[in-house]
Motif scaffolding. Structure first.
Motif, PDB file in Angstrom:
ATOM      1  N   THR A 179       0.837  -1.204   0.000  1.00 54.63           N
ATOM      2  CA  THR A 179       0.000   0.000   0.000  1.00 54.63           C
ATOM      3  C   THR A 179       0.868   1.249   0.000  1.00 54.63           C
ATOM      4  N   ALA A 203       2.508   1.613  -3.411  1.00 51.38           N
ATOM      5  CA  ALA A 203       1.552   2.015  -4.450  1.00 51.38           C
ATOM      6  C   ALA A 203       1.192   3.488  -4.321  1.00 51.38           C
ATOM      7  N   LEU A 263       2.022   6.140  -7.253  1.00 51.52           N
ATOM      8  CA  LEU A 263       0.927   6.851  -7.895  1.00 51.52           C
ATOM      9  C   LEU A 263       0.915   8.346  -7.582  1.00 51.52           C
ATOM     10  N   TYR A 279       0.007  -6.341  -6.609  1.00 52.78           N
ATOM     11  CA  TYR A 279       0.415  -4.933  -6.598  1.00 52.78           C
ATOM     12  C   TYR A 279      -0.375  -4.124  -7.635  1.00 52.78           C
ATOM     13  N   ASP A 280      -0.551  -4.700  -8.827  1.00 44.86           N
ATOM     14  CA  ASP A 280      -1.290  -3.998  -9.883  1.00 44.86           C
ATOM     15  C   ASP A 280      -2.757  -3.811  -9.501  1.00 44.86           C
ATOM     16  N   ALA A 281      -3.366  -4.823  -8.886  1.00 50.04           N
ATOM     17  CA  ALA A 281      -4.762  -4.713  -8.454  1.00 50.04           C
ATOM     18  C   ALA A 281      -4.896  -3.643  -7.370  1.00 50.04           C
ATOM     19  N   LYS A 317      -2.968  -1.005  -6.978  1.00 50.02           N
ATOM     20  CA  LYS A 317      -2.827   0.318  -7.608  1.00 50.02           C
ATOM     21  C   LYS A 317      -4.140   0.747  -8.261  1.00 50.02           C
ATOM     22  N   LYS A 318      -4.842  -0.197  -8.891  1.00 50.48           N
ATOM     23  CA  LYS A 318      -6.132   0.127  -9.513  1.00 50.48           C
ATOM     24  C   LYS A 318      -7.148   0.548  -8.459  1.00 50.48           C
ATOM     25  N   MET A 319      -7.161  -0.127  -7.325  1.00 51.99           N
ATOM     26  CA  MET A 319      -8.091   0.215  -6.246  1.00 51.99           C
ATOM     27  C   MET A 319      -7.846   1.624  -5.703  1.00 51.99           C
ATOM     28  N   SER A 366      -6.308   4.181  -7.356  1.00 57.31           N
ATOM     29  CA  SER A 366      -6.319   5.294  -8.327  1.00 57.31           C
ATOM     30  C   SER A 366      -7.714   5.635  -8.789  1.00 57.31           C
TER      31      SER A 366
END
Length: 76
Positions: free
Chosen positions: A20, A23, A27, A68-70, A72-74, A76
């Protein structure tokens, strides 16, 4: 953004906290991130399985560590 990582200190909880923080930094999000380890406080969120991630008062992760990618989507 207010982010809370709920967990008693197990390896998965520590992993979620690190992912977290990474990320949020990647971001460029301005966020207040806190770690909640007190079981009584965790129970106030009606979370039975940790780790959990609370973003602006809403549970977005419960009982697992997302990729990690999931994550970041949550965020952003």
């Amino acid at each position: 953004m207010d982010i809370k990582v709920l967990g008693t200190g197990c390896p998965k909880c520590k992993t979620l906290e690190k992912l977290t923080r990474d990320a949020v930094e990647e971001l460029g999000i301005e966020a207040n991130i806190s770690k909640v380890e007190d079981i009584m406080e965790i129970m106030q969120y009606n979370v039975a399985k940790t780790p959990a991630l609370i973003v602006d008062g809403e549970i977005v992760v419960k009982g697992s560590v997302p990729s990690y990618d999931a994550l970041k989507k949550m965020l952003s």
